[in-house]
Design an enzyme around this catalytic site. Structure first.
Site, short mmCIF file in Angstrom:
data_model
loop_
_atom_site.label_atom_id
_atom_site.label_comp_id
_atom_site.label_asym_id
_atom_site.label_seq_id
_atom_site.Cartn_x
_atom_site.Cartn_y
_atom_site.Cartn_z
N ASP A 7 48.95 -3.52 31.49
CA ASP A 7 48.31 -2.66 30.52
C ASP A 7 49.32 -2.39 29.41
O ASP A 7 50.39 -3.00 29.38
CB ASP A 7 47.78 -1.38 31.19
CG ASP A 7 48.88 -0.45 31.68
OD1 ASP A 7 50.09 -0.79 31.58
OD2 ASP A 7 48.54 0.63 32.20
N HIS A 8 49.00 -1.46 28.52
CA HIS A 8 49.90 -1.15 27.41
C HIS A 8 51.24 -0.58 27.89
O HIS A 8 52.26 -0.81 27.27
CB HIS A 8 49.22 -0.17 26.44
CG HIS A 8 48.69 1.06 27.10
ND1 HIS A 8 47.52 1.05 27.84
CD2 HIS A 8 49.18 2.31 27.17
CE1 HIS A 8 47.31 2.26 28.32
NE2 HIS A 8 48.30 3.06 27.94
N CYS A 64 52.18 -2.03 35.10
CA CYS A 64 51.60 -0.91 34.37
C CYS A 64 52.70 0.13 34.22
O CYS A 64 53.87 -0.18 34.49
CB CYS A 64 50.35 -0.36 35.06
SG CYS A 64 50.58 0.38 36.69
N THR A 66 53.69 2.82 35.94
CA THR A 66 54.46 3.07 37.17
C THR A 66 54.29 1.97 38.20
O THR A 66 55.08 1.89 39.15
CB THR A 66 54.01 4.38 37.84
OG1 THR A 66 52.63 4.26 38.21
CG2 THR A 66 54.22 5.57 36.92
N GLY A 67 53.26 1.17 38.08
CA GLY A 67 52.94 0.16 39.09
C GLY A 67 51.95 0.66 40.12
O GLY A 67 51.37 -0.13 40.87
N GLY A 69 48.90 2.25 39.81
CA GLY A 69 47.50 1.89 39.56
C GLY A 69 47.22 0.43 39.82
O GLY A 69 46.22 0.08 40.47
N HIS A 97 59.28 -10.21 54.45
CA HIS A 97 58.56 -9.62 55.58
C HIS A 97 57.06 -9.56 55.39
O HIS A 97 56.32 -9.60 56.37
CB HIS A 97 59.07 -8.20 55.85
CG HIS A 97 60.43 -8.18 56.46
ND1 HIS A 97 60.97 -7.05 57.00
CD2 HIS A 97 61.37 -9.14 56.62
CE1 HIS A 97 62.18 -7.30 57.48
NE2 HIS A 97 62.45 -8.57 57.24
N ASN A 98 56.60 -9.44 54.15
CA ASN A 98 55.17 -9.24 53.90
C ASN A 98 54.50 -10.40 53.17
O ASN A 98 53.30 -10.35 52.95
CB ASN A 98 54.95 -7.95 53.11
CG ASN A 98 55.54 -6.76 53.82
OD1 ASN A 98 56.54 -6.22 53.38
ND2 ASN A 98 54.96 -6.37 54.93
N HIS A 132 56.75 -11.45 61.66
CA HIS A 132 56.11 -10.95 60.44
C HIS A 132 54.74 -11.59 60.24
O HIS A 132 53.82 -10.93 59.76
CB HIS A 132 57.01 -11.20 59.24
CG HIS A 132 58.38 -10.61 59.42
ND1 HIS A 132 58.60 -9.26 59.48
CD2 HIS A 132 59.59 -11.20 59.61
CE1 HIS A 132 59.88 -9.04 59.68
NE2 HIS A 132 60.50 -10.20 59.76
N ARG A 135 52.09 -9.78 62.18
CA ARG A 135 51.66 -8.56 61.52
C ARG A 135 50.68 -8.85 60.39
O ARG A 135 49.68 -8.14 60.23
CB ARG A 135 52.88 -7.80 61.00
CG ARG A 135 53.76 -7.34 62.16
CD ARG A 135 55.13 -6.92 61.74
NE ARG A 135 55.94 -6.60 62.93
CZ ARG A 135 57.23 -6.53 62.95
NH1 ARG A 135 57.92 -6.75 61.83
NH2 ARG A 135 57.88 -6.22 64.05
#
Length: 148
Positions: A7-8, A64, A66-67, A69, A97-98, A132, A135
Site C-alpha cells: 500500500d502507500h 504495508c 506495519t505489516g 494488515g 521452520h515455517n 517442521h 507441523r
C-alpha cells in the site's frame, strides 16, 4: 517468480526490495501500488496472495505500514504461509521452520538496509523439513477441515 505488493505506507520499501530482487537477477512482478496516493492494503494483499495461492507465483513479498494488515489478508488464502518479520532472525526462521511463501514487512517500522538483509536471508534460507514438515502438515489438514 516473486510477486510484490504494497500500500502507500510500504511503497518506498517495496521499491527498494524490487531493486534487490533485480540486482540478484530474480524474476519479479510488482502488482502495485505504484504511487503514494492512499489506497486500501487488502487490494494489494489479495492480488499477491491469490497469485501465490493459485501457484502462478512461487513466492510473494508484501509491505504495508506495519505489516500487520497484509499478514491478516494473506493468511486468509489456502496454501499461504505468510510471515511478518521484524528482524533477520525472524525472516530466517520464517523460511527454515515455517517454509513461509510470503514475507511481510512494515514499511514504516523498518530501515531499508535492515529490510534488504531480511529479504536476502529469507530468500537464501532453505526449509529444514523434518519435524517442521509434520507441523505444516497439521496446518494443511486444519485448512482442509475448515474448508469442508
Amino acid at each position: 517468480m516473486i510477486v510484490l505488493g504494497s500500500d502507500h505506507g510500504g511503497l518506498e520499501l517495496k521499491n527498494e526490495i524490487r531493486k534487490l530482487l533485480e540486482e540478484r537477477g530474480l524474476p519479479c512482478e510488482d502488482l502495485g501500488t505504484h504511487n503514494g496516493d492512499s489506497v486500501d492494503y487488502p487490494d494489494f494483499g489479495i492480488a499477491v496472495s491469490r497469485r501465490v495461492s493459485e501457484g502462478s507465483a512461487e513466492k510473494g513479498i508484501l509491505v504495508c505500514g506495519t505489516g500487520i494488515g497484509m499478514s491478516i489478508v494473506a493468511n486468509k488464502f489456502p496454501r499461504i504461509r505468510a510471515a511478518l518479520a521484524t528482524d533477520v532472525f525472524m525472516a530466517t526462521m520464517a523460511k527454515e521452520h515455517n517454509n513461509a511463501n510470503i514475507l511481510v514487512l512494515g514499511g514504516r517500522v523498518l530501515e531499508t538496509g535492515k529490510a534488504r538483509e531480511m529479504v536476502a536471508a529469507w530468500l537464501d534460507t532453505e526449509f529444514a523439513a523434518g519435524r517442521h514438515q509434520n507441523r505444516l502438515d497439521k496446518i494443511a489438514e486444519l485448512e482442509r477441515e475448515l474448508k469442508g
